[in-house]
Design a protein around this motif. Structure first.
Motif, short mmCIF file in Angstrom:
data_model
loop_
_atom_site.label_atom_id
_atom_site.label_comp_id
_atom_site.label_asym_id
_atom_site.label_seq_id
_atom_site.Cartn_x
_atom_site.Cartn_y
_atom_site.Cartn_z
N PRO A 74 0.81 -1.23 0.00
CA PRO A 74 0.00 0.00 0.00
C PRO A 74 0.83 1.27 0.00
N ILE A 75 1.98 1.27 0.68
CA ILE A 75 2.77 2.51 0.75
C ILE A 75 3.28 2.91 -0.63
N ILE A 76 3.58 1.93 -1.48
CA ILE A 76 4.01 2.23 -2.85
C ILE A 76 2.81 2.64 -3.69
N ASN A 77 1.69 1.92 -3.56
CA ASN A 77 0.49 2.24 -4.33
C ASN A 77 0.01 3.67 -4.04
N ARG A 78 0.02 4.05 -2.77
CA ARG A 78 -0.47 5.38 -2.43
C ARG A 78 0.48 6.46 -2.96
N GLY A 79 1.77 6.22 -2.86
CA GLY A 79 2.72 7.18 -3.40
C GLY A 79 2.59 7.31 -4.91
N TYR A 80 2.40 6.19 -5.59
CA TYR A 80 2.24 6.22 -7.04
C TYR A 80 0.97 6.96 -7.42
N TYR A 81 -0.10 6.71 -6.66
CA TYR A 81 -1.35 7.44 -6.91
C TYR A 81 -1.13 8.94 -6.82
N THR A 82 -0.40 9.38 -5.80
CA THR A 82 -0.18 10.81 -5.62
C THR A 82 0.52 11.41 -6.82
N ARG A 83 1.54 10.72 -7.32
CA ARG A 83 2.25 11.22 -8.50
C ARG A 83 1.36 11.26 -9.73
N VAL A 84 0.67 10.13 -9.99
CA VAL A 84 -0.16 10.07 -11.19
C VAL A 84 -1.29 11.10 -11.13
N ALA A 85 -1.96 11.19 -9.99
CA ALA A 85 -3.07 12.13 -9.87
C ALA A 85 -2.58 13.57 -10.03
N THR A 86 -1.41 13.87 -9.48
CA THR A 86 -0.87 15.23 -9.60
C THR A 86 -0.55 15.57 -11.04
N MET A 87 0.14 14.68 -11.75
CA MET A 87 0.50 14.96 -13.13
C MET A 87 -0.74 15.00 -14.02
N ARG A 88 -1.71 14.15 -13.75
CA ARG A 88 -2.95 14.21 -14.52
C ARG A 88 -3.66 15.54 -14.31
N ASN A 89 -3.66 16.04 -13.08
CA ASN A 89 -4.29 17.33 -12.81
C ASN A 89 -3.59 18.45 -13.55
N ILE A 90 -2.27 18.44 -13.58
CA ILE A 90 -1.52 19.48 -14.29
C ILE A 90 -1.86 19.46 -15.77
N ILE A 91 -1.90 18.26 -16.36
CA ILE A 91 -2.22 18.15 -17.79
C ILE A 91 -3.65 18.61 -18.06
N GLU A 92 -4.59 18.20 -17.20
CA GLU A 92 -5.98 18.63 -17.38
C GLU A 92 -6.09 20.15 -17.30
N CYS A 93 -5.39 20.75 -16.34
CA CYS A 93 -5.45 22.21 -16.20
C CYS A 93 -4.87 22.90 -17.42
N PHE A 94 -3.77 22.36 -17.94
CA PHE A 94 -3.15 22.93 -19.14
C PHE A 94 -4.09 22.86 -20.34
N LEU A 95 -4.75 21.72 -20.49
CA LEU A 95 -5.60 21.52 -21.67
C LEU A 95 -6.95 22.22 -21.55
N ARG A 96 -7.54 22.21 -20.36
CA ARG A 96 -8.93 22.61 -20.24
C ARG A 96 -9.16 23.92 -19.48
N GLU A 97 -8.39 24.15 -18.43
CA GLU A 97 -8.72 25.26 -17.54
C GLU A 97 -7.96 26.54 -17.85
N CYS A 98 -6.86 26.42 -18.55
CA CYS A 98 -6.04 27.60 -18.84
C CYS A 98 -6.58 28.30 -20.08
N VAL A 99 -7.09 29.50 -19.93
CA VAL A 99 -7.60 30.30 -21.06
C VAL A 99 -6.58 31.38 -21.38
N LEU A 100 -6.03 31.32 -22.60
CA LEU A 100 -5.00 32.26 -23.03
C LEU A 100 -5.58 33.27 -24.01
N PRO A 101 -4.92 34.41 -24.18
CA PRO A 101 -5.46 35.45 -25.07
C PRO A 101 -5.73 34.97 -26.49
N GLY A 102 -4.91 34.04 -26.98
CA GLY A 102 -5.09 33.57 -28.35
C GLY A 102 -6.15 32.51 -28.52
N ASP A 103 -6.73 32.02 -27.43
CA ASP A 103 -7.73 30.97 -27.52
C ASP A 103 -9.04 31.52 -28.06
#
Length: 384
Positions: A74-103
């Motif tokens: 479990p200690i490895i699974n939970r640590g891996y979850y934290t990494r995966v969930a964090t990187m997925r959140n960053i990618i989601e924010c980049f793709l969906r939540e970030c509104v740039l002037p050129g969009d």
């Protein structure tokens, strides 16, 4: 009473630097490549235990005796979850939540189709397949790794109908980039996976997926492999997971500088990395020794979060920051409390102190540039 010894660190972290061994150090290169298999096994264990959803990881894991796959504690699974969930959140924010002037102002889909992602040391990562399934694949998704890993991943994709037929765009599977003519057409008579392996170890589908080999110790090699596939002005996210720490410090810094330079004309760009840190305390020394004993020493590991952020600024990123993985757990708890609550209930877990010690020795760092001087991208991806 004497303090108990620190817990053994987890296995070498998932995802490695492409060509991270010393020049000519074949054994070192192979050792770093071998951590790709451990990364796949770790991810599959995490998925099988219910922490994350990843229906593609199984295609890249070689089963053991009786068809069994390795199960991590479990200690490895939970640590891996934290990494995966964090990187997925960053990618989601980049793709969906970030509104740039050129969009365009007509919705999320138009934003996604003017984004590109580069993954350095991608290994057998499955993020692209997940984005494709969610109809959220960007304009270009480019993966970089060892030539041997790139060729093997291309073979696995083409051998699995679930990947070649459903996750790739167009003609089923991936094919060598050399088969594209100067006018952008595919020569006639070329069928499924034409030509076998690519002489330059570079592959593509009929959409925006690219899989290329490069030597991170030589940024000219990296630039030659990557730059031709990128739109120099489109918002770009570069991701590196447990990669730069395997390089020498000057080599890692050169990669970070290249990330800033190759995206300098982009409307907005970010370089986000996940890496081990803090090799100076008892736990950090043991972690470094364990990894070195496997033939892949952490040559470029930095002292802590401040040093990571400082390097981002020094290498040309205006906005920069870094948090350890305990802080990312707190971020995930704020952002998606229900999912964190679900994860906490999955397995019996009483190693909180040990887990937090491990988490303190890994971090996520980011460097961001935006041509208009705004902070839309920085605000979207920073873990605050």
């Amino acid at each position: 009473t004497m303090m108990p010894p620190p817990p053994d660190p987890p296995p070498p972290p998932p995802h490695r630097a492409a060509h991270a061994g010393a020049f000519g150090d074949r054994a070192g290169d192979v050792a770093v490549q071998d951590t790709n298999d451990e990364a796949c096994a770790s991810k599959l264990s995490c998925a099988n235990a219910g922490y994350i959803v990843d229906e593609w990881a199984r295609h890249f894991v070689k089963p053991g005796p009786m068809g069994r796959v390795k199960k991590y504690p479990p200690i490895i699974n939970r640590g891996y979850y934290t990494r995966v969930a964090t990187m997925r959140n960053i990618i989601e924010c980049f793709l969906r939540e970030c509104v740039l002037p050129g969009d365009a102002r007509d919705g999320v889909l138009s934003r996604i189709t003017r984004r590109q992602i580069v993954q350095i040391g991608a290994g057998f990562d499955t993020t692209y397949f997940r984005l494709r399934q969610k109809a959220a694949a960007p304009l270009t998704y480019l993966e970089v790794d060892y030539a041997e890993v790139v060729d093997k991943k291309a073979r696995v994709i083409n051998a699995k109908p679930e990947l070649a037929g459903q996750m790739m765009v167009g003609r089923r599977g991936v094919y060598p980039c050399e088969l594209i003519s100067e006018d952008g057409d595919i020569p006639p008579g070329r069928g499924y996976n034409p030509g076998g392996e690519s002489p330059s170890h570079s592959y593509r589908d009929d959409g925006g997926y690219r899989l290329v080999a490069a030597d991170l110790r030589d940024v000219n090699s990296l630039n030659d492999a990557v730059a031709e596939h990128l739109d120099p002005e489109v918002p770009t996210l570069i991701v590196s997971e447990c990669c730069l720490a395997y390089l020498e410090r000057d080599e890692a810094e050169a990669v970070a500088r290249w990330c800033a330079k190759v995206t300098s004309a982009c409307e907005a760009s970010a370089f986000v990395l996940y890496d081990p840190i803090d090799p100076a305390d008892a736990f950090g020394r043991q972690m470094a020794m364990n990894v070195a004993a496997r033939g892949s020493p952490l040559r470029g590991i930095l002292a802590g979060t401040e040093e990571q952020a400082d390097r981002m600024r020094r290498c040309g990123f205006r906005g920069a920051g870094c948090v350890d993985m305990n802080e990312t757990w707190d971020y995930l708890t704020r952002r998606d409390a229900s999912d964190v609550a679900r994860v906490v209930r999955l397995e019996m877990f009483d190693e909180i102190e040990e887990w937090r010690l491990i988490q303190a020795h890994y971090c996520v760092a980011w460097g961001v540039n935006q041509l208009d001087g705004g902070d839309a991208l920085l605000d979207a991806i920073k873990l605050k």
